[in-house]
Design a protein around this motif. Structure first.
Motif, PDB file in Angstrom:
ATOM      1  N   ASN A 128      26.534  33.299   3.767  1.00 52.97           N
ATOM      2  CA  ASN A 128      25.981  32.929   2.470  1.00 52.97           C
ATOM      3  C   ASN A 128      25.843  31.412   2.325  1.00 52.97           C
ATOM      4  OD1 ASN A 128      25.771  35.595   1.554  1.00 52.97           O
ATOM      5  ND2 ASN A 128      27.912  35.629   0.906  1.00 52.97           N
ATOM      6  N   VAL A 129      26.811  30.671   2.844  1.00 53.29           N
ATOM      7  CA  VAL A 129      26.761  29.216   2.744  1.00 53.29           C
ATOM      8  C   VAL A 129      25.606  28.656   3.576  1.00 53.29           C
ATOM      9  CG1 VAL A 129      27.997  27.089   3.319  1.00 53.29           C
ATOM     10  CG2 VAL A 129      29.203  28.968   2.199  1.00 53.29           C
ATOM     11  N   LEU A 130      25.367  29.249   4.742  1.00 55.36           N
ATOM     12  CA  LEU A 130      24.353  28.706   5.648  1.00 55.36           C
ATOM     13  C   LEU A 130      22.950  29.237   5.376  1.00 55.36           C
ATOM     14  CD1 LEU A 130      26.246  28.758   9.071  1.00 55.36           C
ATOM     15  CD2 LEU A 130      25.796  26.789   7.616  1.00 55.36           C
ATOM     16  N   PHE A 131      22.826  30.568   5.162  1.00 58.93           N
ATOM     17  CA  PHE A 131      21.515  31.203   5.237  1.00 58.93           C
ATOM     18  C   PHE A 131      20.954  31.691   3.905  1.00 58.93           C
ATOM     19  CE2 PHE A 131      23.596  32.052   9.377  1.00 58.93           C
ATOM     20  CZ  PHE A 131      22.747  31.304  10.178  1.00 58.93           C
ATOM     21  N   SER A 132      21.645  31.494   2.814  1.00 57.43           N
ATOM     22  CA  SER A 132      21.064  31.902   1.542  1.00 57.43           C
ATOM     23  C   SER A 132      19.926  30.963   1.165  1.00 57.43           C
ATOM     24  CB  SER A 132      22.142  31.909   0.447  1.00 57.43           C
ATOM     25  OG  SER A 132      22.612  30.599   0.219  1.00 57.43           O
ATOM     26  N   GLN A 133      19.146  31.353   0.148  1.00 61.65           N
ATOM     27  CA  GLN A 133      18.004  30.528  -0.253  1.00 61.65           C
ATOM     28  C   GLN A 133      18.438  29.156  -0.775  1.00 61.65           C
ATOM     29  OE1 GLN A 133      15.662  32.811  -2.999  1.00 61.65           O
ATOM     30  NE2 GLN A 133      14.734  34.063  -1.389  1.00 61.65           N
ATOM     31  N   THR A 134      19.653  29.078  -1.261  1.00 57.25           N
ATOM     32  CA  THR A 134      20.186  27.785  -1.713  1.00 57.25           C
ATOM     33  C   THR A 134      21.268  27.280  -0.754  1.00 57.25           C
ATOM     34  OG1 THR A 134      21.807  28.932  -3.114  1.00 57.25           O
ATOM     35  CG2 THR A 134      19.702  28.305  -4.119  1.00 57.25           C
ATOM     36  N   ILE A 137      21.284  25.302   5.313  1.00 62.25           N
ATOM     37  CA  ILE A 137      20.123  25.125   6.200  1.00 62.25           C
ATOM     38  C   ILE A 137      18.859  24.868   5.398  1.00 62.25           C
ATOM     39  CG2 ILE A 137      18.690  26.284   7.925  1.00 62.25           C
ATOM     40  CD1 ILE A 137      21.137  27.632   8.983  1.00 62.25           C
ATOM     41  N   ASN A 138      18.668  25.619   4.323  1.00 63.64           N
ATOM     42  CA  ASN A 138      17.493  25.388   3.474  1.00 63.64           C
ATOM     43  C   ASN A 138      17.552  24.025   2.798  1.00 63.64           C
ATOM     44  OD1 ASN A 138      15.830  27.646   3.868  1.00 63.64           O
ATOM     45  ND2 ASN A 138      17.145  28.900   2.558  1.00 63.64           N
ATOM     46  N   ALA A 139      18.748  23.575   2.480  1.00 63.80           N
ATOM     47  CA  ALA A 139      18.866  22.234   1.897  1.00 63.80           C
ATOM     48  C   ALA A 139      18.431  21.172   2.904  1.00 63.80           C
ATOM     49  CB  ALA A 139      20.302  21.988   1.446  1.00 63.80           C
ATOM     50  N   ILE A 140      18.799  21.349   4.168  1.00 58.83           N
ATOM     51  CA  ILE A 140      18.376  20.403   5.205  1.00 58.83           C
ATOM     52  C   ILE A 140      16.868  20.456   5.402  1.00 58.83           C
ATOM     53  CG2 ILE A 140      18.590  19.845   7.652  1.00 58.83           C
ATOM     54  CD1 ILE A 140      21.461  20.857   7.538  1.00 58.83           C
ATOM     55  N   LEU A 141      16.305  21.684   5.396  1.00 54.14           N
ATOM     56  CA  LEU A 141      14.855  21.813   5.557  1.00 54.14           C
ATOM     57  C   LEU A 141      14.103  21.131   4.417  1.00 54.14           C
ATOM     58  CD1 LEU A 141      14.572  25.546   6.769  1.00 54.14           C
ATOM     59  CD2 LEU A 141      14.324  23.469   8.142  1.00 54.14           C
ATOM     60  N   GLN A 142      14.571  21.302   3.195  1.00 53.68           N
ATOM     61  CA  GLN A 142      13.922  20.649   2.059  1.00 53.68           C
ATOM     62  C   GLN A 142      14.060  19.126   2.140  1.00 53.68           C
ATOM     63  OE1 GLN A 142      15.714  22.483  -1.377  1.00 53.68           O
ATOM     64  NE2 GLN A 142      14.247  24.181  -1.391  1.00 53.68           N
ATOM     65  N   ALA A 143      15.214  18.658   2.635  1.00 52.28           N
ATOM     66  CA  ALA A 143      15.392  17.209   2.776  1.00 52.28           C
ATOM     67  C   ALA A 143      14.437  16.637   3.818  1.00 52.28           C
ATOM     68  CB  ALA A 143      16.839  16.904   3.158  1.00 52.28           C
ATOM     69  N   ALA A 146      10.307  20.265   4.745  1.00 52.46           N
ATOM     70  CA  ALA A 146       9.816  21.586   5.152  1.00 52.46           C
ATOM     71  C   ALA A 146      10.061  22.593   4.036  1.00 52.46           C
ATOM     72  CB  ALA A 146      10.512  22.046   6.433  1.00 52.46           C
ATOM     73  N   GLN A 147       9.395  23.727   4.141  1.00 53.22           N
ATOM     74  CA  GLN A 147       9.560  24.786   3.162  1.00 53.22           C
ATOM     75  C   GLN A 147      10.841  25.579   3.442  1.00 53.22           C
ATOM     76  OE1 GLN A 147       7.749  25.407   0.450  1.00 53.22           O
ATOM     77  NE2 GLN A 147       6.427  23.638   0.913  1.00 53.22           N
ATOM     78  N   PRO A 148      11.575  25.977   2.405  1.00 57.19           N
ATOM     79  CA  PRO A 148      12.770  26.796   2.635  1.00 57.19           C
ATOM     80  C   PRO A 148      12.408  28.171   3.180  1.00 57.19           C
ATOM     81  CG  PRO A 148      12.261  26.664   0.297  1.00 57.19           C
ATOM     82  CD  PRO A 148      11.344  25.698   0.980  1.00 57.19           C
ATOM     83  N   VAL A 149      13.335  28.762   3.897  1.00 53.70           N
ATOM     84  CA  VAL A 149      13.131  30.052   4.547  1.00 53.70           C
ATOM     85  C   VAL A 149      14.075  31.074   3.931  1.00 53.70           C
ATOM     86  CG1 VAL A 149      13.193  31.324   6.737  1.00 53.70           C
ATOM     87  CG2 VAL A 149      12.460  28.921   6.686  1.00 53.70           C
ATOM     88  N   GLY A 153      15.739  37.842   3.702  1.00 54.51           N
ATOM     89  CA  GLY A 153      14.707  38.691   3.128  1.00 54.51           C
ATOM     90  C   GLY A 153      13.452  38.769   3.967  1.00 54.51           C
ATOM     91  N   THR A 154      13.484  38.200   5.178  1.00 47.60           N
ATOM     92  CA  THR A 154      12.333  38.224   6.078  1.00 47.60           C
ATOM     93  C   THR A 154      12.794  38.669   7.468  1.00 47.60           C
ATOM     94  OG1 THR A 154      12.644  35.896   6.697  1.00 47.60           O
ATOM     95  CG2 THR A 154      11.225  36.360   4.800  1.00 47.60           C
ATOM     96  N   GLY A 155      11.882  38.622   8.420  1.00 42.91           N
ATOM     97  CA  GLY A 155      12.229  38.995   9.787  1.00 42.91           C
ATOM     98  C   GLY A 155      13.241  38.076  10.436  1.00 42.91           C
ATOM     99  N   ALA A 156      13.481  36.915   9.830  1.00 44.78           N
ATOM    100  CA  ALA A 156      14.500  36.009  10.368  1.00 44.78           C
ATOM    101  C   ALA A 156      15.903  36.594  10.282  1.00 44.78           C
ATOM    102  CB  ALA A 156      14.461  34.676   9.617  1.00 44.78           C
ATOM    103  N   ALA A 157      16.098  37.624   9.442  1.00 46.94           N
ATOM    104  CA  ALA A 157      17.416  38.246   9.315  1.00 46.94           C
ATOM    105  C   ALA A 157      17.884  38.825  10.647  1.00 46.94           C
ATOM    106  CB  ALA A 157      17.377  39.329   8.237  1.00 46.94           C
ATOM    107  N   PHE A 158      16.947  39.350  11.429  1.00 46.43           N
ATOM    108  CA  PHE A 158      17.303  39.915  12.735  1.00 46.43           C
ATOM    109  C   PHE A 158      17.899  38.852  13.645  1.00 46.43           C
ATOM    110  CE2 PHE A 158      16.089  40.795  17.149  1.00 46.43           C
ATOM    111  CZ  PHE A 158      16.704  42.021  17.345  1.00 46.43           C
ATOM    112  N   TRP A 159      17.308  37.659  13.647  1.00 47.67           N
ATOM    113  CA  TRP A 159      17.801  36.604  14.524  1.00 47.67           C
ATOM    114  C   TRP A 159      19.091  36.001  14.002  1.00 47.67           C
ATOM    115  CZ3 TRP A 159      15.639  37.089  18.944  1.00 47.67           C
ATOM    116  CH2 TRP A 159      14.338  37.591  19.022  1.00 47.67           C
TER     117      TRP A 159
END
Length: 296
Positions: A128-134, A137-143, A146-149, A153-159
């Protein structure tokens, strides 16, 4: 005067009897807790839910025509085909690196084993700390602009599931590979160094053939551990996660809650049959590899 053949036959019978006595408790436990219950599962796969009326292959037809079963079976097979080879290669590389690290190798092995000691609840919190929408990782991408992932909720869950499995089990398999490396005589490496063999040649002709017995055990334990990843997936995403990480364990759990016992037993028989066929192919390949090795 005792004839040698009579004495030898008597000794063989005594050894067989002693072995049977030693194996009897284990065989009894396996029969009571595994073989007999599975025989009942096979019987129930041909009956209705209460197990009283014979319905033939109706349960198997219902399972094979079920879209949820096909999705879960495909995702599970995909997960196994990706994560087990990746885990074997990654853990073998870690074992070779720790072996080359000399006196610091033991320290590295201990640090790699730490994920096994982390409770499942802590791993879920880390997800939850790393892969949630908030998450982080999403914080680093926004910084970075890049667009958050939406990882869960997408195919990235498998990986994400693959990465979690590799992170948690690579240290365990590394220890198994390290034990196999310790079984290889150092004299073979010394002889290869005298002959001028490079690192790849040493690995190809000494290390890898010497690890052949360890490969089967490591692959089998990796397969068993792969079915335990359901705990993290269930605690993070619940009964109905994203389609890419909907595994057979999710399906069985949902069918059990709905008391669809006919489907559960039929699907269990199909899966066990598939795993036995896979194990047979693996053992056949292993024997073929050993035969070619002896010919060489």
């Amino acid at each position: 005067m005792r004839w040698p053949c009579i004495s030898r036959n008597r000794t063989d019978r005594l050894q067989v009897r002693a072995a049977a006595l030693l194996l009897a408790p284990s065989l009894t436990g396996v029969a009571v807790f595994y073989l007999i219950p599975f025989a009942e599962v096979i019987r129930r796969s041909f009956t209705d839910a209460p197990g009283r009326r014979f319905v033939g292959l109706a349960n198997y037809q219902s399972v094979l025509s079920n879209s949820a079963f096909r999705t879960a079976a495909f995702n599970t097979a995909r997960f196994l085909c990706v994560c087990i080879p990746a885990l074997l290669i990654l853990s073998l590389g870690m074992a070779l690196l720790t072996r080359a690290a000399g006196r610091y190798g033991r320290l590295y092995q201990t640090s790699f084993l730490l994920p096994l000691a982390i409770p499942v609840a802590s791993i879920v919190l880390l997800w939850n700390v790393l892969f949630s929408q908030t998450g982080l990782i999403n914080a680093i991408l926004q910084a970075l602009g890049a667009q958050p992932v939406d990882f869960m909720g997408t195919g990235a869950a498998f990986w994400v599931l693959i990465a979690t499995y590799l992170w948690k089990n690579s240290g365990y398999d590394m220890v198994l590979w390290a034990a196999g490396l310790d079984r290889i005589p150092t004299a073979q490496y010394e002889a290869a160094a005298v002959d001028g063999a490079n690192g790849w040649q040493t690995f190809r002709w000494i290390t890898w053939p010497g690890l052949a017995p360890t490969l089967g055990l490591t692959a089998l334990l990796s397969l068993i551990n792969s079915f335990k990843v359901f705990r993290e997936a269930y605690l993070v995403a619940g009964q109905y996660p994203h389609e890419s990480m909907y595994l057979l364990q999710h399906l069985f759990n949902n069918w059990f809650l709905n008391l669809e016992l006919g489907r559960i037993t039929a699907a269990a028989v199909l899966i066990v049959g598939g795993l036995l066929a896979l194990a047979g192919l693996f053992m056949a390949g292993k024997h073929l590899f050993q035969r070619k090795r002896k010919q060489c």
